[in-house]
Design a protein around this motif. Sequence first.
Motif, short mmCIF file in Angstrom:
data_model
loop_
_atom_site.label_atom_id
_atom_site.label_comp_id
_atom_site.label_asym_id
_atom_site.label_seq_id
_atom_site.Cartn_x
_atom_site.Cartn_y
_atom_site.Cartn_z
N LYS A 604 0.84 -1.20 0.00
CA LYS A 604 0.00 0.00 0.00
C LYS A 604 0.88 1.25 0.00
O LYS A 604 0.57 2.25 -0.65
N ALA A 605 2.00 1.16 0.73
CA ALA A 605 2.90 2.32 0.82
C ALA A 605 3.64 2.60 -0.49
O ALA A 605 4.24 3.66 -0.65
N ILE A 606 3.60 1.67 -1.41
CA ILE A 606 4.18 1.95 -2.74
C ILE A 606 3.20 2.83 -3.52
O ILE A 606 3.58 3.80 -4.15
N GLU A 607 1.91 2.46 -3.44
CA GLU A 607 0.92 3.19 -4.24
C GLU A 607 0.34 4.40 -3.51
O GLU A 607 0.14 5.45 -4.11
N HIS A 608 0.03 4.23 -2.21
CA HIS A 608 -0.71 5.28 -1.50
C HIS A 608 0.00 5.70 -0.22
O HIS A 608 -0.67 6.07 0.74
N GLY A 609 1.30 5.65 -0.20
CA GLY A 609 2.05 5.99 1.01
C GLY A 609 1.65 7.32 1.61
O GLY A 609 1.40 7.43 2.81
#
Lengths: 960, 157
Positions: A604-609
């Motif tokens: 998730k932190a790759i896309e919506h960090g």
Amino acid sequence: MKIEKTLTVYQEIADFFAQKPSDNQNMIMGTSFCKMDGKQFSLEYDSLLRGTDADIYIPLWASSCMGRGKILLDRTTVSVIQFYYKSGYRPCKMEGNPPDYIGEMFRYLAYLKAVEIYYNKNGLDHKDRDNQRNLFVEKYLLPTMKEISEAVVNAGKGTFTEFRLFMTCLKEFIMQKQAWEIWIAWEEYLKTGTGKERTERALNIWKDVIENGPGKSKELRPAETINTAGINNCGGKCVIRPKVQEGCMLSIATDDSRNNPQLRACVRGRGYRKTFLSSERLKYPMKRIGERGSGKFERISWEEAVRIIASEWRRITETYGPSSRYVMYSTGVTGVLRPANLIKRLLKLDGGFLDHYNSYSSACASYITPYIYGTAESGNSPSDILNTKLLILWGHNPAETIFGSELNYYISLLKEKDVKIIVIDPRFNESAVTYADQWIPIRPSTDAALADAMAYVIWSENLLDKKFMDRFCIGFDEEHMPDGIPYGESYFTYLSGEKDGIVKNPEWAGGITGVPAETIIKLAGDYASMKPACLLAGLGLQRTRNGEQTVRCLAALACMTGNVGIPGGSAAGAGWVNEHPFPGFRNELENPYQGKIPVFLWSKAIEHGTEMTSSEDGIKGVEKLSGNIKLIFNLAGNTLVNQHSDINDTIRILKDTKKCEFIVCSDIFMTPSAKFADIVLPAASVFENNNIVTPWKGANYILRNNKVIEPVFGCRFEWEWIKELSKELGMFEEFIDKKPDMELWLKEIYERYREKEKELPDYEEFCRQGGYQFKNNTVKIAFEKEIREPEQYQFQTPSGKIEIFSKLIYEMHNKELPAVPAYVPCEEGPDDLLRMKYPLQLIGWHTRRRCHSIHDNNEWMEELEMPALWIHTDDAEKRGISRGDTVKIFNDRGCIRIPVFVTHRIMKGVVAMSQGGWYTPDIKGTDIRGSINVLTTTRHPSPLAKGNPQHTNLVEVALA
Amino acid sequence: MNSKDSVFAVDADKCIGCGACQIACKDKNNLELGVNYRRVFTTETYDKQKLKVWHYTDSCYHCRDAACVKVCKFHAMYNTENGVVAFDEEKCVGCRACIAACPYHIPVYRQAVKKAGKCDACIDLLAMGRNPVCVDACPVHCLTFHLRDDNHNENRI
């Protein structure tokens, strides 16, 4: 001149295999290699001979062509070396290849020709030697060439067919049959100017042999046994004693000492040789050339690899800041010197990185137990189990998931003593088969409901240890509540249904869990009346969508029966034990960047960090992340793809190189994760490096990994290249901290440990022994002090007592996380309406044949257990599925196709497949290896710990 | 007939079916894929609402009057002094008579070497006073090897 020419041919072939020829135009044989340009030739060469293409495997070593599967450096290799030594030949290890490498074998033939020239010159008889040569060719060289040819055909590319022709010609050549075309080509070739030069060159290489005769023949060194240890993320680090000869591994033995108990390796340890010396090993550093995940790579040098990493490191840090850098959770090397920790050290020296907390194993248990007891170390020593009168293995399967190398032995002793053992698990697992007097099948993700009903029985039937509760606990009834909490929030009020109108009685739980009410009443009665009773919970039941509550419920039961802090009892909870706490690095650096994410939310932190928050996503240390993850180090781990959840979605994220811009993987195999790296680095296996290991649960031993053989091919332990990287980044001195050699680090850590643990031997003796088992077997009982001397020792909770009701949780006002240990139905649990579409609950278990995803490519284990989906006979019948069928298992996230195991050993409505199979998509993207995470979700982590709910899934099964 | 007699014993109540013995045997004897001298089986029955499952580890029984020894014309199968039915690979011609003769289907054919093969109770280890490799591999100590007239000498385990 025939001999000279033959020698030239052999030498040229050896040269070809030894190293990529810089000038492919002059290549031997009329293969289409000649028609390629330099670059194309280079790629083809490396894909065939250096393992740069994930889809191509060519067995180039005699050991892997003898019907024993993909194995290196075994007894076949020793026999080949014996041939070499006998004729006075010394292998040269072509680019780190084992001595039975095809090129080395040709070099040996060239050598023999040189010897023949010498013999002829001096009129000596070489009949014996001819026989030797023929035997060697027949036994080792020809079978190897045959396997190579077959593998090349299977690899199925046009140019490879030419390579196969090349091998066929070679075979004819060796057999000295009339392979006219080759001969003519060669005659022509060797007649020409360059040919003559080449003959001269070849003769020159063997000049010494031709003039002075063969080298001295040599005997093999005798085999020796070396003490070392297992290294994977396994609950039991065990004694591994390989028998080694000439750098080859003959067999593996385990602990046969007088240790009590012995630290015997389980089935995985016995198969180490086959796993870690597989000929599928990654061999040289590579960089990606196809799209991410395609598995197409190009070989590069270590220097170039380090240069590329350094330049991407600088670029990404300058563009996105230190917080864009992330190190994956990885457990391939679970020693003191973990590759991930080494790279973290370097990152800390350069502004820091985005760290994570929690683990994929015990996120909920380890996170929530401190809310109850103030610490996650709520376990008793394994040997304490011998003091119990009743053992409940709840979601715990030690016969397959090793929790301490000695635990199975202790349980078998318990069984001898006729102590009652109950197993609660949706599967009639191996522990249940052997140990259980009673098996209680239960629907996954409903364990809390069963525990609540047991608590109800214990409370309503006056089986409660009231004295214990009054003295040590808060929040169970309205009289023992923290200040400022309104009436009606206690645990017993919840059980009575006073507030919500639902009495949490066995009938209520029966409907949810599938456990009959009578069974629950009997179970609660047994547990409350047999004291001390040990409720030993596994970690499977907390890898659910509502894992925290389950852990709290079980701890509440332990308290209500007064089994906390007494020998033979158990406090439940996370259950960690630490008899002999082991130190980490000295002066471990602080991470300059404070931000942390739960380990499960990295994708998730790759896309919506930047959108992640502390309340929703459990971000710690910072208000908000300043950016998304852009650089990933995945060292000795497979959570990048295989062991994370929702593989198809993870792949979607990783494939996009604009999202995470750079991924470095270091591993020993081309795992599903490694395929998604931009730089792949070949690592040293457990046999090729030193380390120190301790088991999960403290226990009374510490083991040592000794280097048994030199690293194969171009493999390096991570320390070596990270050191180079620190040089490239100008942080060498700070990084090594005056200890340029890994051994110095290990020794320092050990000596610090020895200061605390006086009975330890000196470092040299410790290494020689391969570890140490403490003589003063400390048996630790969690919270013994707190129970025995409550005036002096308090629980480390806000109230100083065991918190059945947690004010901290109460104040979170999270409806998925009540303040008391209440069952909360969850998405994709048995009550979800999604069951109309996907009626079956899917769980995974830790099989005996793998340690997480390690050993999946071990062919011996395949004979022990094949991937299969467990399904109940009735569920199978309903779907027209019978024994031996292949089925597809699917939900909205993906599809898997594997054989089925129709059985009564699993609960109706539940299907199971062991976790850890390597994701292997077919052309349509259906996994064919049983990689369960194709079907698990990343969308719904557990409410507080944000743990991985890998056993909370709904699926449907149909005939494939 | 032998004066002594040897036997493997499995405490099926304790066996967890882990396969450590199978893999240890495979490793020690350097066997090919598909060839095992010891195998672990799991059997499941369901009868009258009652589920029964048990594990069993199977290998050569080292019979008193072994059919394989009798049938082998090349004396590749032979009895040792302490009652082990041992196997001499050098003498084997790969005729497979032993495979056909054994009532328990114990000997296996090894395609790679074109010879038969079977458990020899690790006579090399026995000679050193140690247990067969499978016995010392068992995590729950459920597998034992006895010289029958040793009165089950417990020191062996």
